[in-house]
Design a protein around this motif. Structure first.
Motif, PDB file in Angstrom:
ATOM      1  N   SER A  25      15.164 -24.148 134.755  1.00  0.00           N
ATOM      2  CA  SER A  25      13.595 -24.346 135.605  1.00  0.00           C
ATOM      3  C   SER A  25      13.181 -24.893 134.487  1.00  0.00           C
ATOM      4  N   PHE A  26      12.360 -25.526 133.783  1.00  0.00           N
ATOM      5  CA  PHE A  26      11.843 -26.018 133.323  1.00  0.00           C
ATOM      6  C   PHE A  26      10.196 -25.904 132.727  1.00  0.00           C
ATOM      7  N   SER A  27       9.991 -25.645 131.521  1.00  0.00           N
ATOM      8  CA  SER A  27       8.238 -25.586 131.828  1.00  0.00           C
ATOM      9  C   SER A  27       8.113 -26.544 129.682  1.00  0.00           C
ATOM     10  N   ASP A  28       6.439 -27.518 130.408  1.00  0.00           N
ATOM     11  CA  ASP A  28       6.596 -27.854 129.161  1.00  0.00           C
ATOM     12  C   ASP A  28       8.241 -29.340 128.051  1.00  0.00           C
ATOM     13  N   CYS A  29       9.081 -29.078 128.835  1.00  0.00           N
ATOM     14  CA  CYS A  29       9.991 -29.408 128.210  1.00  0.00           C
ATOM     15  C   CYS A  29      10.409 -31.578 127.576  1.00  0.00           C
ATOM     16  N   GLY A  30       8.920 -31.760 128.387  1.00  0.00           N
ATOM     17  CA  GLY A  30       9.908 -33.289 128.408  1.00  0.00           C
ATOM     18  C   GLY A  30      10.849 -33.843 129.242  1.00  0.00           C
ATOM     19  N   SER A  31      11.318 -34.938 129.274  1.00  0.00           N
ATOM     20  CA  SER A  31      12.931 -35.663 129.779  1.00  0.00           C
ATOM     21  C   SER A  31      13.660 -35.169 128.564  1.00  0.00           C
ATOM     22  N   TRP A  32      15.146 -35.096 129.672  1.00  0.00           N
ATOM     23  CA  TRP A  32      15.916 -35.061 129.125  1.00  0.00           C
ATOM     24  C   TRP A  32      17.233 -35.371 128.920  1.00  0.00           C
ATOM     25  N   TYR A  33      17.934 -36.027 127.959  1.00  0.00           N
ATOM     26  CA  TYR A  33      19.029 -37.470 127.717  1.00  0.00           C
ATOM     27  C   TYR A  33      20.541 -36.516 127.637  1.00  0.00           C
ATOM     28  N   PRO A  34      21.216 -37.112 128.099  1.00  0.00           N
ATOM     29  CA  PRO A  34      22.833 -36.685 128.244  1.00  0.00           C
ATOM     30  C   PRO A  34      23.116 -36.751 126.442  1.00  0.00           C
ATOM     31  N   ILE A  35      23.533 -35.059 126.126  1.00  0.00           N
ATOM     32  CA  ILE A  35      24.090 -35.098 124.535  1.00  0.00           C
ATOM     33  C   ILE A  35      24.830 -36.149 124.230  1.00  0.00           C
ATOM     34  N   ALA A  36      25.475 -37.037 124.974  1.00  0.00           N
ATOM     35  CA  ALA A  36      25.758 -38.070 124.342  1.00  0.00           C
ATOM     36  C   ALA A  36      24.874 -39.194 123.250  1.00  0.00           C
ATOM     37  N   SER A  37      24.246 -38.852 123.832  1.00  0.00           N
ATOM     38  CA  SER A  37      22.866 -40.060 123.633  1.00  0.00           C
ATOM     39  C   SER A  37      21.672 -39.304 122.333  1.00  0.00           C
ATOM     40  N   ALA A  38      22.410 -38.381 122.012  1.00  0.00           N
ATOM     41  CA  ALA A  38      21.945 -37.703 120.692  1.00  0.00           C
ATOM     42  C   ALA A  38      21.800 -38.445 119.053  1.00  0.00           C
ATOM     43  N   GLY A  39      20.970 -38.302 119.164  1.00  0.00           N
ATOM     44  CA  GLY A  39      20.827 -39.293 117.554  1.00  0.00           C
ATOM     45  C   GLY A  39      19.504 -39.266 117.201  1.00  0.00           C
ATOM     46  N   PRO A  40      19.271 -40.697 115.935  1.00  0.00           N
ATOM     47  CA  PRO A  40      20.712 -41.376 115.318  1.00  0.00           C
ATOM     48  C   PRO A  40      20.765 -39.975 114.027  1.00  0.00           C
ATOM     49  N   ARG A  41      21.835 -40.438 112.961  1.00  0.00           N
ATOM     50  CA  ARG A  41      22.185 -39.122 112.234  1.00  0.00           C
ATOM     51  C   ARG A  41      21.067 -39.412 111.050  1.00  0.00           C
ATOM     52  N   LEU A  42      21.185 -37.866 111.188  1.00  0.00           N
ATOM     53  CA  LEU A  42      20.154 -38.089 109.430  1.00  0.00           C
ATOM     54  C   LEU A  42      19.766 -38.271 108.709  1.00  0.00           C
ATOM     55  N   ALA A  43      18.940 -38.653 107.692  1.00  0.00           N
ATOM     56  CA  ALA A  43      19.163 -37.853 106.367  1.00  0.00           C
ATOM     57  C   ALA A  43      18.323 -36.375 106.306  1.00  0.00           C
ATOM     58  N   LYS A  44      16.983 -36.159 106.806  1.00  0.00           N
ATOM     59  CA  LYS A  44      16.856 -35.426 106.486  1.00  0.00           C
ATOM     60  C   LYS A  44      16.489 -34.965 108.000  1.00  0.00           C
ATOM     61  N   ILE A  45      16.616 -33.204 108.140  1.00  0.00           N
ATOM     62  CA  ILE A  45      15.990 -32.777 109.819  1.00  0.00           C
ATOM     63  C   ILE A  45      14.326 -32.472 109.536  1.00  0.00           C
TER      64      ILE A  45
ATOM     65  N   GLY B 103      10.367 -23.261 111.364  1.00  0.00           N
ATOM     66  CA  GLY B 103       9.472 -22.940 110.150  1.00  0.00           C
ATOM     67  C   GLY B 103      10.199 -23.174 108.774  1.00  0.00           C
ATOM     68  N   CYS B 104      11.406 -23.473 109.104  1.00  0.00           N
ATOM     69  CA  CYS B 104      11.602 -23.775 107.383  1.00  0.00           C
ATOM     70  C   CYS B 104      12.158 -25.407 106.774  1.00  0.00           C
ATOM     71  N   GLY B 105      10.458 -26.100 107.456  1.00  0.00           N
ATOM     72  CA  GLY B 105      10.346 -27.306 106.881  1.00  0.00           C
ATOM     73  C   GLY B 105      11.032 -28.597 106.719  1.00  0.00           C
ATOM     74  N   THR B 106      11.272 -28.953 105.980  1.00  0.00           N
ATOM     75  CA  THR B 106      12.345 -30.382 105.484  1.00  0.00           C
ATOM     76  C   THR B 106      13.412 -29.727 105.452  1.00  0.00           C
ATOM     77  N   TRP B 107      14.803 -30.016 105.649  1.00  0.00           N
ATOM     78  CA  TRP B 107      15.606 -30.049 105.262  1.00  0.00           C
ATOM     79  C   TRP B 107      16.418 -31.731 104.608  1.00  0.00           C
ATOM     80  N   SER B 108      17.319 -31.109 103.503  1.00  0.00           N
ATOM     81  CA  SER B 108      18.180 -32.358 103.157  1.00  0.00           C
ATOM     82  C   SER B 108      19.452 -32.449 102.800  1.00  0.00           C
ATOM     83  N   LYS B 109      20.044 -33.091 103.263  1.00  0.00           N
ATOM     84  CA  LYS B 109      21.535 -33.297 102.520  1.00  0.00           C
ATOM     85  C   LYS B 109      21.717 -33.524 100.857  1.00  0.00           C
ATOM     86  N   VAL B 110      23.141 -31.884 100.436  1.00  0.00           N
ATOM     87  CA  VAL B 110      22.929 -31.478  99.454  1.00  0.00           C
ATOM     88  C   VAL B 110      24.268 -31.690  98.800  1.00  0.00           C
TER      89      VAL B 110
END
Length: 368
Positions: A273-293, A360-367
């Protein structure tokens, strides 16, 4: 070095009347041989017998490597092999004529160079799906010589993709917005490496959504078991269900949150069951690699979030989780923490973590 006439006849395959006694024989006026062709592996060299006075009626040729006769190399042409590369090649010509002393002249042809690189007569070609989650396959191409060993590279926007050395290439979220091409490199002993590149793809895009919309859906033909991620939302609620009666007991697992969400549809699930989730994609297409979250959500480790240390500062509380799956079960939470108020924190995410959830954590940066 004088070569006995019998040896000349044997080497050159010629028949000549035996000359008279040595003290009665005349001598040739000789010149050193010349050649045409490059002194390199795979390139035919042709000996040019110069003008002697008088011209011999029998001529012979010997090719030598570092001063030693090359077995069977007694013709006017010779093609250096891989065994000759880096060695010094010599050509000896032999002349004989009735009434004259047999004569030889030798020329140092220099060091045998590496052979010219093989060339592709037909370049490599790509086939397959050029979308994230798809697979591309390259041909090896057709080359102007045989006996080649082949290796492969893949290029993203013209740069080599690390650790992708097979004929097939799994297109991933890291390729979004980029072009891809294959490069085929061929090797042969004694020759320089040759290479050829395929045509480039168009820019890689995300595949079509696997499914979308609100409501209760049967697991089967449209929604297949597997792991999926959603587009960003303000508030997505999903349930995995064992039935469609509406009873609370039908709920296997559920989840609610903002930003990118993730769900693992199990083989035993009957409905989702879905509510207000929009479209779903296969996990293999998740991305791209993020410099920041940049925002709340659940992110795939390895594809979107690189393993390592991540740090953030927040103003009104921060909750995060590392997960071993996207099933929604409490059992898949590896580690979590909630920090109240204003502050900052660092999380070490290992490569065996499946997903990272933040709220609620704001922007994460890789350190690190």
């Amino acid at each position: 070095m004088l070569v006995p006439l019998a040896a000349l006849v044997s080497a050159a395959g010629l028949l000549l009347a035996t000359a008279g006694p040595a003290d009665a024989a005349s001598t040739f006026t000789t010149q050193a041989p010349r050649i045409s062709g490059a002194v390199q592996v795979g390139s035919k060299i042709t000996a040019i017998f110069p003008t002697w006075k008088p011209m011999p009626t029998a001529k012979g040729y010997r090719w030598l490597r570092d001063g030693s006769t090359i077995s069977g190399a007694t013709k006017s042409t010779y093609t250096p092999t891989a065994q000759d590369r880096g060695h010094r090649l010599f050509l000896t010509i032999i002349g004989a004529k009735s009434g004259y002393s047999q004569a030889t002249r030798t020329k140092d042809l220099g060091i045998v160079a590496t052979g010219a690189a093989p060339k592709a007569t037909i370049g490599p070609k790509l086939s397959g799906s050029a979308t994230a989650g798809g697979t591309l396959t390259t041909t090896s191409g057709t080359w102007n010589t045989s006996g080649l060993s082949v290796r492969y590279q893949w290029l993203r926007n013209g740069s080599i993709v690390k650790d992708q050395t097979k004929r097939t290439y799994p297109v991933s979220s890291a390729d979004y917005g980029a072009t891809l091409a294959s490069r085929v490199i061929v090797s042969k002993s004694g020759y320089a490496d040759g290479s050829a590149r395929s045509a480039v793809t168009g820019k890689i895009g995300r595949p079509a959504a696997a499914f979308s919309g609100n409501g209760v859906f049967a697991v089967g033909s449209k929604i297949k078991p597997g792991t999926y991620f959603s587009s960003n939302t303000r508030g997505c609620y999903w349930e995995r269900l064992s039935g469609a009666s509406g009873d609370f007991e039908d709920v296997i697992e559920n989840d609610f949150g903002s930003g990118q969400r993730m769900i693992r549809v199990g083989n035993d699930d009957r409905y989702v069951s879905f509510s207000d989730c929009g479209s779903w994609y296969p996990i293999a297409s998740a991305g791209p690699r993020l410099a920041k979250i940049p925002a709340d959500g659940v992110y795939k480790v390895g594809q979107q979030v690189g393993p390592g240390s991540w740090r953030t500062s927040f103003t009104d509380g921060c909750y995060w989780e590392t997960l071993s799956s996207a099933s929604g079960s409490i059992d898949v939470v590896i580690a979590n923490d909630y920090l109240d108020g204003r502050g900052s924190t660092t999380v070490d995410i290992s490569s065996d973590v499946y997903a990272f959830s933040t709220s609620g954590c704001g922007t994460w940066s890789k350190v690190g």
